[in-house]
Write a protein that holds these residues in place. Structure first.
Motif: not given
Length: 295
Positions: A167-183
């Motif tokens: 899973x790469x940028x080309x094959x369509x991996x995910x993006x995540x937002x770090x540290x936001x889980x604390x909200x």
């Protein structure tokens, strides 16, 4: 037990996600891939017999064949989720020791497989060649807790997302937002799919969660994440699995959870694929009352 290092656990707890590399071997994943190939071939031959598919592409690779068949007849992908085709190899993989050693590092030794689980085949997309990717191809920003019921808010439900190809940028991996889980939970709405309402979307630089085959993206249930477009020429296959502590609310009580590991009561662990299939078949016969989840 290999599991995770202390530094990896701290990273997960701090950032709300972790990419754990080289957790699984080819021997762990190949039975699942073989089973998927058999299911694809069975469906392709049935559609060919109906005149809906002209070319079977029998000699194409796992990474390419499904896309070539889907282009001829999208019907081949209908009902192709874990809870739909309910394969033996997938069931065995849900209790894979290498996977559960990692889960145990975060949830302890009393483990239940959560019923919110998916198989995804993200198809190649080229600008101008077909329509914009739909929700199930590119899920928008969301938290996994949004598709659980409120009775599971106290449950620690962790997502283990793993690709069956790189899973790469080309094959369509995910993006995540770090540290936001604390909200905690952010308000969501239905907009083609379940997504965080724009006014609550945090202004955080997302991280590209590239993940090699054999590795796992682990996410807190409050970590915002989204899919990205597959611009390659292969299908990006992935499994989206979740686990929680044995006895905790699953967030989807109308569907079957089951014990996958227990040091205290090993006799509770479900080892029969036929029984697992029966649990799902019975659940599908029951009519759900009210909302499936909070959104």
């Amino acid at each position: 037990m290999k599991g995770l290092t202390i530094d990896q656990i701290i990273h997960y707890q701090t950032e709300g996600y972790l990419i754990a590399e080289d957790v699984l071997t080819d021997e762990d994943l190949q039975p699942v891939i073989d089973e998927l190939e058999q299911e694809i071939d069975k469906r392709a031959r049935a559609l060919h017999a109906e005149g809906k598919i002209a070319e079977l592409h029998e000699h194409e690779s796992f990474e390419r064949r499904f896309a070539l068949l889907h282009a001829q007849c999208p019907e081949i992908g209908k009902g192709f989720d874990i809870s739909d085709y309910l394969g033996d190899a997938v069931f065995r993989f849900l209790g894979n020791d290498h996977l559960l050693d990692v889960v145990e590092c975060l949830l302890g030794s009393e483990l239940s497989c959560n019923p919110i689980q998916h198989l995804r085949a993200k198809l190649p997309w080229k600008p101008g060649a077909n329509a914009e990717p739909d929700y199930f191809q590119n899920v928008p920003w969301h938290q996994d807790c949004a598709v659980t019921s409120v009775d599971s808010d106290a449950s620690e439900i962790i997502t283990f997302w793993l690709p069956l190809v790189n899973a790469t940028a080309e094959t369509g991996c995910m993006e995540v937002m770090p540290e936001v889980s604390k909200l905690g939970y952010l308000k969501h709405r239905k907009e083609g799919g379940t997504t965080i309402v724009p006014e609550q979307l945090p202004h955080v630089q997302p991280v590209l969660a590239e993940c090699r085959k054999g590795s796992i993206v682990i996410m807190n249930k409050y970590t915002p994440h989204r899919g990205t477009t597959n611009t390659s020429d292969i299908v990006r296959w992935s499994l989206d699995l979740r686990y929680h502590k044995l006895g905790a609310q699953s967030g989807r009580s109308i569907h079957p959870s089951f014990a996958v590991r227990s040091a205290k009561q090993p006799e509770l662990v479900l080892t029969q694929a036929d029984k697992w299939r029966t649990l799902w078949q019975e659940a599908k016969l029951r009519r759900a009352e009210g909302k499936l989840h909070r959104v």
